[in-house]
Design a protein around this motif. Structure first.
Motif, PDB file in Angstrom:
ATOM      1  N   GLY A   1     158.508  52.138  41.797  1.00 30.38           N
ATOM      2  CA  GLY A   1     158.578  51.249  40.648  1.00 30.38           C
ATOM      3  C   GLY A   1     157.992  51.841  39.383  1.00 30.38           C
ATOM      4  N   GLN A   2     157.796  53.156  39.342  1.00 28.66           N
ATOM      5  CA  GLN A   2     157.214  53.813  38.178  1.00 28.66           C
ATOM      6  C   GLN A   2     158.286  54.568  37.406  1.00 28.66           C
ATOM      7  N   GLU A   3     158.182  54.519  36.089  1.00 30.00           N
ATOM      8  CA  GLU A   3     159.062  55.324  35.235  1.00 30.00           C
ATOM      9  C   GLU A   3     158.182  56.300  34.488  1.00 30.00           C
ATOM     10  N   VAL A   4     158.549  57.587  34.529  1.00 33.21           N
ATOM     11  CA  VAL A   4     157.758  58.616  33.861  1.00 33.21           C
ATOM     12  C   VAL A   4     158.591  59.267  32.770  1.00 33.21           C
ATOM     13  N   GLU A   5     157.913  59.878  31.831  1.00 36.18           N
ATOM     14  CA  GLU A   5     158.605  60.515  30.715  1.00 36.18           C
ATOM     15  C   GLU A   5     159.352  61.748  31.206  1.00 36.18           C
TER      16      GLU A   5
ATOM     17  N   GLN B   1     170.889  65.421  27.635  1.00 33.02           N
ATOM     18  CA  GLN B   1     170.758  64.358  28.627  1.00 33.02           C
ATOM     19  C   GLN B   1     169.293  64.185  29.009  1.00 33.02           C
ATOM     20  N   ILE B   2     168.896  62.946  29.207  1.00 33.39           N
ATOM     21  CA  ILE B   2     167.610  62.655  29.823  1.00 33.39           C
ATOM     22  C   ILE B   2     167.868  62.466  31.310  1.00 33.39           C
ATOM     23  N   PRO B   3     167.295  63.309  32.167  1.00 37.39           N
ATOM     24  CA  PRO B   3     167.573  63.205  33.612  1.00 37.39           C
ATOM     25  C   PRO B   3     167.234  61.813  34.141  1.00 37.39           C
ATOM     26  N   PRO B   4     168.004  61.313  35.099  1.00 39.62           N
ATOM     27  CA  PRO B   4     167.731  59.984  35.666  1.00 39.62           C
ATOM     28  C   PRO B   4     166.474  59.985  36.517  1.00 39.62           C
ATOM     29  N   MET B   5     165.833  58.817  36.614  1.00 38.10           N
ATOM     30  CA  MET B   5     164.661  58.702  37.472  1.00 38.10           C
ATOM     31  C   MET B   5     165.029  58.953  38.929  1.00 38.10           C
ATOM     32  N   TYR B   6     166.223  58.518  39.328  1.00 44.13           N
ATOM     33  CA  TYR B   6     166.651  58.763  40.707  1.00 44.13           C
ATOM     34  C   TYR B   6     167.302  60.150  40.777  1.00 44.13           C
ATOM     35  N   SER B   7     166.450  61.174  40.734  1.00 42.56           N
ATOM     36  CA  SER B   7     166.902  62.556  40.849  1.00 42.56           C
ATOM     37  C   SER B   7     165.816  63.359  41.545  1.00 42.56           C
ATOM     38  N   ALA B   8     166.172  64.574  41.963  1.00 40.88           N
ATOM     39  CA  ALA B   8     165.240  65.414  42.718  1.00 40.88           C
ATOM     40  C   ALA B   8     164.383  66.293  41.822  1.00 40.88           C
ATOM     41  N   LEU B   9     164.519  66.158  40.498  1.00 39.35           N
ATOM     42  CA  LEU B   9     163.672  66.935  39.598  1.00 39.35           C
ATOM     43  C   LEU B   9     162.201  66.600  39.838  1.00 39.35           C
ATOM     44  N   LYS B  10     161.354  67.607  39.669  1.00 39.54           N
ATOM     45  CA  LYS B  10     159.936  67.423  39.949  1.00 39.54           C
ATOM     46  C   LYS B  10     159.132  67.191  38.662  1.00 39.54           C
ATOM     47  N   LYS B  11     158.136  66.336  38.755  1.00 43.32           N
ATOM     48  CA  LYS B  11     157.134  66.169  37.700  1.00 43.32           C
ATOM     49  C   LYS B  11     155.773  66.119  38.389  1.00 43.32           C
ATOM     50  N   ASP B  12     154.889  67.037  37.988  1.00 47.88           N
ATOM     51  CA  ASP B  12     153.571  67.145  38.612  1.00 47.88           C
ATOM     52  C   ASP B  12     153.678  67.293  40.130  1.00 47.88           C
ATOM     53  N   GLY B  13     154.673  68.096  40.560  1.00 51.45           N
ATOM     54  CA  GLY B  13     154.848  68.403  41.972  1.00 51.45           C
ATOM     55  C   GLY B  13     155.477  67.308  42.800  1.00 51.45           C
ATOM     56  N   LYS B  14     155.984  66.273  42.151  1.00 49.54           N
ATOM     57  CA  LYS B  14     156.537  65.122  42.866  1.00 49.54           C
ATOM     58  C   LYS B  14     157.933  64.834  42.346  1.00 49.54           C
ATOM     59  N   ALA B  15     158.883  64.579  43.243  1.00 50.61           N
ATOM     60  CA  ALA B  15     160.271  64.305  42.841  1.00 50.61           C
ATOM     61  C   ALA B  15     160.335  63.006  42.049  1.00 50.61           C
ATOM     62  N   LEU B  16     161.208  62.980  41.040  1.00 50.34           N
ATOM     63  CA  LEU B  16     161.331  61.784  40.206  1.00 50.34           C
ATOM     64  C   LEU B  16     161.710  60.551  41.026  1.00 50.34           C
ATOM     65  N   TYR B  17     162.559  60.750  42.049  1.00 45.37           N
ATOM     66  CA  TYR B  17     162.973  59.578  42.818  1.00 45.37           C
ATOM     67  C   TYR B  17     161.810  58.941  43.576  1.00 45.37           C
ATOM     68  N   GLU B  18     160.759  59.724  43.846  1.00 43.06           N
ATOM     69  CA  GLU B  18     159.581  59.152  44.497  1.00 43.06           C
ATOM     70  C   GLU B  18     158.856  58.193  43.557  1.00 43.06           C
ATOM     71  N   TYR B  19     158.762  58.563  42.276  1.00 44.42           N
ATOM     72  CA  TYR B  19     158.189  57.653  41.283  1.00 44.42           C
ATOM     73  C   TYR B  19     159.055  56.394  41.175  1.00 44.42           C
ATOM     74  N   ALA B  20     160.389  56.614  41.115  1.00 43.89           N
ATOM     75  CA  ALA B  20     161.304  55.483  40.935  1.00 43.89           C
ATOM     76  C   ALA B  20     161.200  54.492  42.092  1.00 43.89           C
ATOM     77  N   ARG B  21     161.111  55.006  43.309  1.00 36.55           N
ATOM     78  CA  ARG B  21     161.010  54.121  44.469  1.00 36.55           C
ATOM     79  C   ARG B  21     159.700  53.341  44.484  1.00 36.55           C
TER      80      ARG B  21
END
Length: 328
Positions: A145-149, A123-143
């Motif tokens: 308007g950013q999509e990260v790998e 599975q590729i985790p959803p952008m609206y999730s609490a997983l962290k990338k570079d110390g920041k939750a994915l949902y923060e990027y999603a809100r």
């Protein structure tokens, strides 16, 4: 002029509360409400449920928080409804519809897809999730308007039942029952099933009915807990050792119990086991966890003498035997 708020007098509370988390409430908000109702000093939950998900959420209080990781690692079972033909920005009904496709799904196609998603999947985790990338939750990027790998993750689908919902027009929905390993995103599973059927989809309902050996039919709703008086609320708590149901029980007496509680290994004729629940004999009390290897009992997470004493007092009354490492 507002009246001053009454300060809640906290107290040591030890045990596990099976909460039936309601829709629209975050797991942390549900935890804080239950903690307030029990006047507990220390509490933690065992893995989040989305605000749009309901179901069983084991809450750990006091000494039970030392073993909450066991429930984080446990298999989970969910019931969900997958709306076909519409893809949303979040994978559930909270998001905006971003794509629509016609639906022409047969029971045979559903059966084939069910087989396709059994066992080990990625599975590729959803952008609206609490997983962290570079110390920041994915949902923060999603809100923003950013999509990260995101890297695909391996998960296990232990059981999967899919059936076209009979009460929806033009077979627009699938009812799902899923038992899966930790880290599985049911929203993503629903989206992937929709894509495999050629029409896309999103979840409109998600309910967790089991986590490990805990089931939702043994859980209590927040409003029902609030309606109880304080002794009845405390009576809803399961003992700390309920988290260790799959552990091999070992009982130690006298000096062995006291030395184990000090972190000293004990020797005995125990079968090798990576999961051992260790109890003191008199009084009967959980001391902690261990692993047994080559006749040695190796301490793991241990309760403190104060925690054990408090549990004994709550169970047997204030006249419980004072608990010290020496007394055990």
């Amino acid at each position: 002029m507002q009246a001053p708020r009454t300060r809640v007098q906290r107290r040591p509370v030890h045990g596990v509360l099976l909460l039936d988390k309601p829709l629209g409430l975050s797991s942390n908000d549900a935890l804080q409400k239950a903690k307030w109702l029990l006047r507990a000093e220390k509490a933690g939950h065992t893995g989040t449920l989305d605000p749009l998900a309901s179901g069983v959420l084991p809450l750990c209080f006091g000494a039970a928080t030392k073993f909450s990781q066991l429930q984080l690692d446990a298999d989970k079972t969910y019931e969900a409804t997958l709306r076909l033909g519409q893809k949303t920005s979040t994978g559930d009904a909270e998001g905006q519809v971003i794509a629509e496709r016609p639906v022409a799904v047969t029971p045979a196609q559903v059966a084939a897809v069910q087989h396709q998603f059994m066992g080990a999947i990625r599975q590729i985790p959803p952008m609206y999730s609490a997983l962290k990338k570079d110390g920041k939750a994915l949902y923060e990027y999603a809100r923003a308007g950013q999509e990260v790998e995101r890297l695909a993750r391996d998960v296990q689908i232990k059981a999967l039942n899919l059936a076209l919902a009979p009460d929806t027009p033009a077979q627009q929905a699938i009812e799902m029952i899923v038992t899966c390993s930790k880290g599985t995103y049911i929203r993503t599973l629903g989206e992937d099933i929709g894509e495999a059927l050629g029409c896309g989809g999103h979840l409109t309902r998600l309910r967790r009915v089991a986590t490990g050996h805990f089931r939702v039919d043994g859980a209590i709703a927040l409003d029902a807990l609030e309606a109880l008086d304080e002794p009845a609320r405390l009576a809803r708590l399961l003992p700390v050792e309920s988290l260790l149901a799959d552990h091999m029980p070992v009982t130690l007496a006298g000096e062995d119990a006291g030395r184990f509680l000090s972190g000293v290994r004990r020797r005995g004729a125990w079968a090798d086991s990576g999961r051992v629940a260790v109890f003191g004999a008199s009084p009967r009390a959980l001391l902690g966890t261990a692993r047994a290897k080559a006749g040695e009992l190796i301490p793991g997470r241990l309760l403190s003498p104060i925690e054990i004493q408090q549990i004994l007092e709550n169970t047997h009354g204030a006249a419980a035997v004072p608990c010290t490492k020496e007394a055990l």
